[in-house]
Design a protein around this motif. Structure first.
Motif, PDB file in Angstrom:
ATOM      1  N   ASP A 156       0.875  -1.176   0.000  1.00 47.52           N
ATOM      2  CA  ASP A 156       0.000   0.000   0.000  1.00 47.52           C
ATOM      3  C   ASP A 156       0.913   1.227   0.000  1.00 47.52           C
ATOM      4  N   ALA A 157       0.734   2.098  -0.974  1.00 46.86           N
ATOM      5  CA  ALA A 157       1.637   3.249  -1.078  1.00 46.86           C
ATOM      6  C   ALA A 157       0.878   4.537  -1.362  1.00 46.86           C
ATOM      7  N   LYS A 158       1.501   5.625  -0.971  1.00 46.40           N
ATOM      8  CA  LYS A 158       0.885   6.951  -1.069  1.00 46.40           C
ATOM      9  C   LYS A 158       1.945   7.948  -1.521  1.00 46.40           C
ATOM     10  N   GLN A 159       1.529   8.914  -2.346  1.00 44.42           N
ATOM     11  CA  GLN A 159       2.498   9.888  -2.876  1.00 44.42           C
ATOM     12  C   GLN A 159       2.959  10.865  -1.799  1.00 44.42           C
ATOM     13  N   ARG A 160       4.256  11.163  -1.850  1.00 46.19           N
ATOM     14  CA  ARG A 160       4.841  12.185  -0.970  1.00 46.19           C
ATOM     15  C   ARG A 160       4.797  13.540  -1.663  1.00 46.19           C
ATOM     16  N   SER A 161       5.073  14.580  -0.907  1.00 46.29           N
ATOM     17  CA  SER A 161       5.058  15.933  -1.477  1.00 46.29           C
ATOM     18  C   SER A 161       6.153  16.123  -2.526  1.00 46.29           C
ATOM     19  N   ASP A 162       7.234  15.304  -2.445  1.00 42.80           N
ATOM     20  CA  ASP A 162       8.322  15.446  -3.428  1.00 42.80           C
ATOM     21  C   ASP A 162       8.062  14.641  -4.702  1.00 42.80           C
ATOM     22  N   GLY A 163       6.896  13.976  -4.770  1.00 42.97           N
ATOM     23  CA  GLY A 163       6.557  13.212  -5.966  1.00 42.97           C
ATOM     24  C   GLY A 163       6.876  11.732  -5.869  1.00 42.97           C
ATOM     25  N   GLY A 164       7.711  11.345  -4.880  1.00 43.15           N
ATOM     26  CA  GLY A 164       7.985   9.924  -4.639  1.00 43.15           C
ATOM     27  C   GLY A 164       6.826   9.284  -3.886  1.00 43.15           C
ATOM     28  N   TYR A 165       7.017   8.038  -3.468  1.00 41.37           N
ATOM     29  CA  TYR A 165       5.931   7.300  -2.799  1.00 41.37           C
ATOM     30  C   TYR A 165       6.442   6.612  -1.549  1.00 41.37           C
ATOM     31  N   ASP A 166       5.650   6.698  -0.470  1.00 43.49           N
ATOM     32  CA  ASP A 166       5.955   5.999   0.771  1.00 43.49           C
ATOM     33  C   ASP A 166       5.098   4.746   0.894  1.00 43.49           C
ATOM     34  N   VAL A 167       5.660   3.737   1.557  1.00 45.48           N
ATOM     35  CA  VAL A 167       4.953   2.483   1.821  1.00 45.48           C
ATOM     36  C   VAL A 167       4.281   2.564   3.197  1.00 45.48           C
TER      37      VAL A 167
ATOM     38  N   ILE B 294       1.622   0.597   6.199  1.00 50.49           N
ATOM     39  CA  ILE B 294       1.156  -0.692   6.736  1.00 50.49           C
ATOM     40  C   ILE B 294      -0.035  -0.455   7.674  1.00 50.49           C
ATOM     41  N   LYS B 295      -0.515  -1.564   8.256  1.00 50.92           N
ATOM     42  CA  LYS B 295      -1.645  -1.538   9.208  1.00 50.92           C
ATOM     43  C   LYS B 295      -2.872  -0.909   8.564  1.00 50.92           C
ATOM     44  N   GLY B 296      -3.229  -1.450   7.390  1.00 54.42           N
ATOM     45  CA  GLY B 296      -4.417  -0.953   6.703  1.00 54.42           C
ATOM     46  C   GLY B 296      -4.290   0.493   6.275  1.00 54.42           C
ATOM     47  N   GLY B 297      -3.059   0.928   6.039  1.00 51.18           N
ATOM     48  CA  GLY B 297      -2.836   2.290   5.566  1.00 51.18           C
ATOM     49  C   GLY B 297      -2.718   3.325   6.667  1.00 51.18           C
ATOM     50  N   ARG B 298      -2.657   2.870   7.916  1.00 44.69           N
ATOM     51  CA  ARG B 298      -2.629   3.831   9.037  1.00 44.69           C
ATOM     52  C   ARG B 298      -1.220   4.287   9.407  1.00 44.69           C
ATOM     53  N   GLU B 299      -0.212   3.495   9.031  1.00 42.31           N
ATOM     54  CA  GLU B 299       1.145   3.799   9.503  1.00 42.31           C
ATOM     55  C   GLU B 299       2.130   3.919   8.343  1.00 42.31           C
ATOM     56  N   ASN B 300       2.800   5.058   8.262  1.00 42.34           N
ATOM     57  CA  ASN B 300       3.821   5.282   7.243  1.00 42.34           C
ATOM     58  C   ASN B 300       5.126   4.639   7.710  1.00 42.34           C
ATOM     59  N   THR B 301       5.632   3.698   6.909  1.00 39.82           N
ATOM     60  CA  THR B 301       6.878   3.015   7.290  1.00 39.82           C
ATOM     61  C   THR B 301       8.109   3.875   7.024  1.00 39.82           C
ATOM     62  N   GLY B 302       7.947   4.907   6.177  1.00 37.76           N
ATOM     63  CA  GLY B 302       9.103   5.700   5.770  1.00 37.76           C
ATOM     64  C   GLY B 302       9.914   5.032   4.667  1.00 37.76           C
ATOM     65  N   LEU B 303       9.510   3.810   4.276  1.00 38.30           N
ATOM     66  CA  LEU B 303      10.187   3.110   3.175  1.00 38.30           C
ATOM     67  C   LEU B 303       9.802   3.742   1.842  1.00 38.30           C
ATOM     68  N   ASP B 304      10.787   3.898   0.971  1.00 39.62           N
ATOM     69  CA  ASP B 304      10.501   4.379  -0.373  1.00 39.62           C
ATOM     70  C   ASP B 304       9.962   3.226  -1.210  1.00 39.62           C
TER      71      ASP B 304
ATOM     72  N   ASP C  91      -3.717   4.390 -10.503  1.00 39.42           N
ATOM     73  CA  ASP C  91      -2.624   5.356 -10.357  1.00 39.42           C
ATOM     74  C   ASP C  91      -1.551   5.041 -11.408  1.00 39.42           C
ATOM     75  N   ILE C  92      -1.726   5.603 -12.601  1.00 34.75           N
ATOM     76  CA  ILE C  92      -0.873   5.277 -13.749  1.00 34.75           C
ATOM     77  C   ILE C  92       0.598   5.625 -13.479  1.00 34.75           C
ATOM     78  N   ALA C  93       0.838   6.793 -12.897  1.00 37.50           N
ATOM     79  CA  ALA C  93       2.223   7.233 -12.657  1.00 37.50           C
ATOM     80  C   ALA C  93       2.938   6.296 -11.690  1.00 37.50           C
ATOM     81  N   MET C  94       2.258   5.917 -10.603  1.00 37.19           N
ATOM     82  CA  MET C  94       2.865   5.011  -9.619  1.00 37.19           C
ATOM     83  C   MET C  94       3.142   3.640 -10.244  1.00 37.19           C
ATOM     84  N   LEU C  95       2.172   3.137 -11.017  1.00 34.93           N
ATOM     85  CA  LEU C  95       2.329   1.823 -11.654  1.00 34.93           C
ATOM     86  C   LEU C  95       3.497   1.837 -12.638  1.00 34.93           C
ATOM     87  N   ASN C  96       3.611   2.895 -13.421  1.00 33.80           N
ATOM     88  CA  ASN C  96       4.718   2.977 -14.374  1.00 33.80           C
ATOM     89  C   ASN C  96       6.070   3.000 -13.658  1.00 33.80           C
ATOM     90  N   ALA C  97       6.133   3.720 -12.555  1.00 35.42           N
ATOM     91  CA  ALA C  97       7.387   3.789 -11.788  1.00 35.42           C
ATOM     92  C   ALA C  97       7.787   2.393 -11.286  1.00 35.42           C
TER      93      ALA C  97
END
Length: 253
Positions: A130-141, A143-153, A184-190
């Motif tokens: 499960d991943a979400k876009q960061r403000s810099d355009g990258g993506y964080d991973v 966990i826990k049903g999307g409640r906790e940001n692991t800080g992993l790229d 999420d086309i951009a994330m999938l392409n990355a």
């Protein structure tokens, strides 16, 4: 060219299929095995059972469902949710599942990916992310049903998953999940550019054209679909017809 797979995803809580938006607001849909059988009749390529209860008490319920599904389905069944050990893998596979999906446990114990791949075969090991876009355009991973940001790229993590022995990546965009605004086309392409193993697109499907677009615009091997099918807005067969019309290779009845 390999055929593109359409995979209905059944989120299961206390033995029933449920669906929410952005991981919350769950509604009950019905019996997992009956729904899975319906989707197989419509030409689904695989089925995913995701046990979102993921509690110890719910283990027996999901194991019973896997047994029923394995007896009544001929297409592959992937099971995820609350799987933390090789013993969990073994139990799920022995009861009739074809693949096991791990998410938080892969991050907590990356060696589990390698151990499971060595014991049961790479083809059995699906790493769900499960991943979400960061403000810099990258993506964080997350966990826990999307409640906790692991800080992993995200990109670093998918490369590591492939190296450790994952057979597939099941990638859910948290920004898109349940919104019906398209994948999420951009994330999938990355991610598709970063790894050589199959990538399953998940999160955001709202129409047949979204599924056509994800295969036209990314190298995703499969599309995970939930509410579009659960609420009867489209059938798997209608999706396959649309793919074939657009000359996208798909298994047909």
């Amino acid at each position: 060219m390999l055929t593109k797979r359409i995979i209905p995803c059944l989120d299961i809580k206390n033995g029933k299929v449920v669906k929410g938006i952005n991981f919350v607001g769950l509604q009950e849909i019905g019996d997992p095995v009956e729904l899975a059988k319906l989707y197989e009749q419509q030409c689904a390529d695989e089925i995913v059972f995701l046990d979102i209860t993921a509690s110890f008490e719910a283990r027996d319920i999901i194991v019973g469902l896997i047994g029923r599904a394995a007896r009544e389905l001929s297409i592959p069944l992937t099971v995820g949710g609350g799987i933390r050990s090789l013993d969990d893998f073994r139990k799920i596979l022995q009861n009739g599942a074809d693949k096991v999906s791990i998410n938080s446990s892969a991050i907590a114990n990356p060696q589990l990916i390698t151990e499971a791949a060595q014991e049961f075969g790479v083809q059995c090991v699906v790493v769900a992310i499960d991943a979400k876009q960061r403000s810099d355009g990258g993506y964080d991973v997350y966990i826990k049903g999307g409640r906790e940001n692991t800080g992993l790229d995200l990109i670093e993590w998918v490369i590591e998953c492939e190296r450790l022995g994952a057979g597939e990546i099941l990638l859910t965009s948290m920004d898109k999940d349940g919104t019906k605004s398209g994948y999420d086309i951009a994330m999938l392409n990355a991610v598709c550019q970063a790894v050589n193993i199959p990538v399953i697109a998940s999160g955001g499907c709202g129409s047949i054209s979204d599924i056509v677009d994800v295969f036209k615009e990314t190298k995703s091997d499969a599309a995970l679909v939930a509410s579009l099918f659960h609420y009867g807005e489209a059938t798997v067969k209608e999706v396959k017809d649309a793919l074939i019309k657009e000359q996208i290779p798909a298994r047909h009845l």
